[in-house]
Design a protein around this motif. Structure first.
Motif, mmCIF file in Angstrom:
data_model
loop_
_atom_site.group_PDB
_atom_site.id
_atom_site.type_symbol
_atom_site.label_atom_id
_atom_site.label_comp_id
_atom_site.label_asym_id
_atom_site.label_seq_id
_atom_site.Cartn_x
_atom_site.Cartn_y
_atom_site.Cartn_z
ATOM 1 N N ARG A 19 0.817 -1.228 0.000
ATOM 2 C CA ARG A 19 0.000 0.000 0.000
ATOM 3 C C ARG A 19 0.845 1.270 0.000
ATOM 4 N NH1 ARG A 19 -4.328 -0.115 4.429
ATOM 5 N NH2 ARG A 19 -5.126 1.589 3.185
ATOM 6 N N LEU A 20 2.137 1.151 0.302
ATOM 7 C CA LEU A 20 3.018 2.320 0.258
ATOM 8 C C LEU A 20 3.472 2.544 -1.179
ATOM 9 C CD1 LEU A 20 5.253 1.652 3.395
ATOM 10 C CD2 LEU A 20 3.173 3.028 3.245
ATOM 11 N N VAL A 21 3.427 3.780 -1.634
ATOM 12 C CA VAL A 21 3.911 4.103 -2.977
ATOM 13 C C VAL A 21 5.417 3.885 -3.034
ATOM 14 C CG1 VAL A 21 4.166 5.950 -4.698
ATOM 15 C CG2 VAL A 21 2.043 5.755 -3.372
ATOM 16 N N SER A 22 6.113 4.320 -1.975
ATOM 17 C CA SER A 22 7.557 4.098 -1.894
ATOM 18 C C SER A 22 8.008 4.214 -0.451
ATOM 19 C CB SER A 22 8.328 5.107 -2.765
ATOM 20 O OG SER A 22 8.214 6.409 -2.224
ATOM 21 N N ILE A 23 9.172 3.633 -0.194
ATOM 22 C CA ILE A 23 9.828 3.768 1.104
ATOM 23 C C ILE A 23 11.317 3.932 0.821
ATOM 24 C CG2 ILE A 23 9.909 1.252 1.395
ATOM 25 C CD1 ILE A 23 9.695 1.778 4.457
ATOM 26 N N THR A 24 11.889 5.048 1.267
ATOM 27 C CA THR A 24 13.288 5.342 0.976
ATOM 28 C C THR A 24 14.007 5.761 2.253
ATOM 29 O OG1 THR A 24 12.706 7.626 0.402
ATOM 30 C CG2 THR A 24 12.886 6.067 -1.421
ATOM 31 N N GLU A 25 15.326 5.611 2.223
ATOM 32 C CA GLU A 25 16.156 6.028 3.349
ATOM 33 C C GLU A 25 17.114 7.105 2.894
ATOM 34 O OE1 GLU A 25 19.752 4.344 6.179
ATOM 35 O OE2 GLU A 25 18.447 2.897 5.196
ATOM 36 N N SER A 26 17.197 8.173 3.687
ATOM 37 C CA SER A 26 18.135 9.247 3.402
ATOM 38 C C SER A 26 18.497 9.917 4.714
ATOM 39 C CB SER A 26 17.501 10.261 2.446
ATOM 40 O OG SER A 26 18.387 11.318 2.192
ATOM 41 N N VAL A 27 19.764 10.249 4.878
ATOM 42 C CA VAL A 27 20.331 10.898 6.065
ATOM 43 C C VAL A 27 19.793 10.299 7.365
ATOM 44 C CG1 VAL A 27 21.002 13.057 4.947
ATOM 45 C CG2 VAL A 27 18.723 12.886 5.911
ATOM 46 N N GLY A 28 19.784 8.990 7.432
ATOM 47 C CA GLY A 28 19.412 8.297 8.656
ATOM 48 C C GLY A 28 17.941 8.346 9.008
ATOM 49 N N GLU A 29 17.075 8.602 8.025
ATOM 50 C CA GLU A 29 15.640 8.684 8.275
ATOM 51 C C GLU A 29 14.872 8.074 7.110
ATOM 52 O OE1 GLU A 29 12.640 12.342 8.960
ATOM 53 O OE2 GLU A 29 14.404 12.336 10.247
ATOM 54 N N LEU A 30 13.773 7.407 7.432
ATOM 55 C CA LEU A 30 12.929 6.807 6.400
ATOM 56 C C LEU A 30 11.852 7.790 5.959
ATOM 57 C CD1 LEU A 30 12.345 3.169 7.749
ATOM 58 C CD2 LEU A 30 13.891 3.900 5.927
ATOM 59 N N THR A 31 11.530 7.733 4.672
ATOM 60 C CA THR A 31 10.429 8.510 4.111
ATOM 61 C C THR A 31 9.501 7.548 3.404
ATOM 62 O OG1 THR A 31 11.827 10.441 3.743
ATOM 63 C CG2 THR A 31 9.770 10.337 2.496
ATOM 64 N N ILE A 32 8.203 7.632 3.726
ATOM 65 C CA ILE A 32 7.226 6.845 2.983
ATOM 66 C C ILE A 32 6.322 7.801 2.219
ATOM 67 C CG2 ILE A 32 7.257 4.856 4.547
ATOM 68 C CD1 ILE A 32 4.585 5.844 5.721
ATOM 69 N N VAL A 33 5.932 7.379 1.023
ATOM 70 C CA VAL A 33 4.966 8.129 0.224
ATOM 71 C C VAL A 33 3.697 7.294 0.193
ATOM 72 C CG1 VAL A 33 4.451 9.113 -2.045
ATOM 73 C CG2 VAL A 33 6.794 9.175 -1.161
ATOM 74 N N VAL A 34 2.572 7.946 0.499
ATOM 75 C CA VAL A 34 1.286 7.245 0.537
ATOM 76 C C VAL A 34 0.309 7.938 -0.410
ATOM 77 C CG1 VAL A 34 1.651 6.499 2.911
ATOM 78 C CG2 VAL A 34 0.359 8.568 2.487
ATOM 79 N N LYS A 35 -0.675 7.183 -0.881
ATOM 80 C CA LYS A 35 -1.723 7.748 -1.734
ATOM 81 C C LYS A 35 -2.698 8.533 -0.859
ATOM 82 C CE LYS A 35 -1.534 3.822 -4.809
ATOM 83 N NZ LYS A 35 -2.145 2.535 -5.083
ATOM 84 N N ALA A 36 -3.281 9.586 -1.436
ATOM 85 C CA ALA A 36 -4.236 10.409 -0.691
ATOM 86 C C ALA A 36 -5.412 9.572 -0.195
ATOM 87 C CB ALA A 36 -4.717 11.568 -1.565
ATOM 88 N N ALA A 37 -5.829 8.568 -0.973
ATOM 89 C CA ALA A 37 -6.969 7.726 -0.586
ATOM 90 C C ALA A 37 -6.650 6.868 0.645
ATOM 91 C CB ALA A 37 -7.377 6.843 -1.759
ATOM 92 N N ASP A 38 -5.375 6.522 0.842
ATOM 93 C CA ASP A 38 -4.963 5.680 1.973
ATOM 94 C C ASP A 38 -4.423 6.480 3.156
ATOM 95 O OD1 ASP A 38 -5.545 3.438 0.429
ATOM 96 O OD2 ASP A 38 -3.490 3.274 -0.332
ATOM 97 N N TYR A 39 -4.287 7.768 2.975
ATOM 98 C CA TYR A 39 -3.587 8.639 3.920
ATOM 99 C C TYR A 39 -4.136 8.554 5.347
ATOM 100 C CZ TYR A 39 -1.845 13.236 5.606
ATOM 101 O OH TYR A 39 -1.278 14.264 6.306
ATOM 102 N N LEU A 40 -5.428 8.732 5.536
ATOM 103 C CA LEU A 40 -5.991 8.727 6.893
ATOM 104 C C LEU A 40 -5.844 7.368 7.568
ATOM 105 C CD1 LEU A 40 -9.246 10.886 6.812
ATOM 106 C CD2 LEU A 40 -7.055 11.385 7.880
ATOM 107 N N GLU A 41 -6.119 6.313 6.831
ATOM 108 C CA GLU A 41 -6.018 4.970 7.420
ATOM 109 C C GLU A 41 -4.582 4.645 7.820
ATOM 110 O OE1 GLU A 41 -6.874 0.368 6.099
ATOM 111 O OE2 GLU A 41 -7.856 1.981 4.989
#
Length: 200
Positions: A19-41
């Motif tokens: 369900r995550l669009v992407s999950i990346t690591e940069s400068v010691g921290e994770l970033t996830i990208v989520v779809k607007a439809a899944d955002y609240l859940e």
């Protein structure tokens, strides 16, 4: 033994799978990208799932990607970016959600999940024009009453549209069209070998 970042990444993948669009690591921290439809859940589960445990939203901001990558970027224009903190698990996470419509950027509000989002969402609305659906009091927070436009958008003119000044005859502040001539600011390039006493 797995590092905290590896553990968090594994927990995110277990909780959300594909369900995550992407999950990346940069400068010691994770970033996830989520779809607007899944955002609240997804954000609700990020808070409530003990394997994730993000009790605090420490920042939320808007981003305009119009000129990102020197104009080579072709994705959606507006995003909201959240910075979350888990005190219990001692880790952080960045969450990015793109508004699906560039002309009317709307994403759900997370005020009911983290009440600290209230003024951050108002700021992103004021400066970028991001509309947070479900926000209890979405109004401007930094610009003046009656301000037109959103000053952090990449297409907003640097000098703005109006200027204000005190009119001594009317004895009040008046607004008028900007009298500053728009110009392109070009940095000065210095190519002298000994400029400023430096030797090359």
């Amino acid at each position: 033994m797995a590092s905290k970042l590896e553990t968090l990444k594994a927990n995110l993948e277990a909780a959300f799978g594909g369900r995550l669009v992407s999950i990346t690591e940069s400068v010691g921290e994770l970033t996830i990208v989520v779809k607007a439809a899944d955002y609240l859940e997804i954000t609700k589960r990020l808070r409530d799932d003990r394997t994730l445990g993000f009790e605090q939203l420490i920042d939320l901001c808007g981003v305009d990607y119009q000129s990102y990558g020197e104009g080579t970027y072709e994705g959606l224009r507006f995003a909201a970016v959240l910075h979350l903190l888990s005190v219990s698990n001692n880790w952080r996470l960045r969450v990015r959600v793109f508004a699906p419509d560039d002309d009317m950027p709307i994403v759900p509000s997370v005020v009911d999940i983290w009440n600290s989002a209230n003024w951050y969402e108002r700021e992103a609305f004021d400066l970028y024009g991001l509309v947070f659906e479900g926000h209890p009091d979405l109004r401007r927070i930094l610009t003046d009453y009656g301000f037109i436009g959103h000053p952090f958008r990449k297409d907003f003119p640097l000098s703005g549209y109006v200027e204000m000044r005190y009119d001594p005859e009317e004895k009040r502040v008046v607004y008028q069209p900007v009298t500053i001539e728009p110009r392109e600011v070009t940095p000065r390039v210095i190519r002298e070998d000994r400029y400023g006493g430096l030797k090359h």
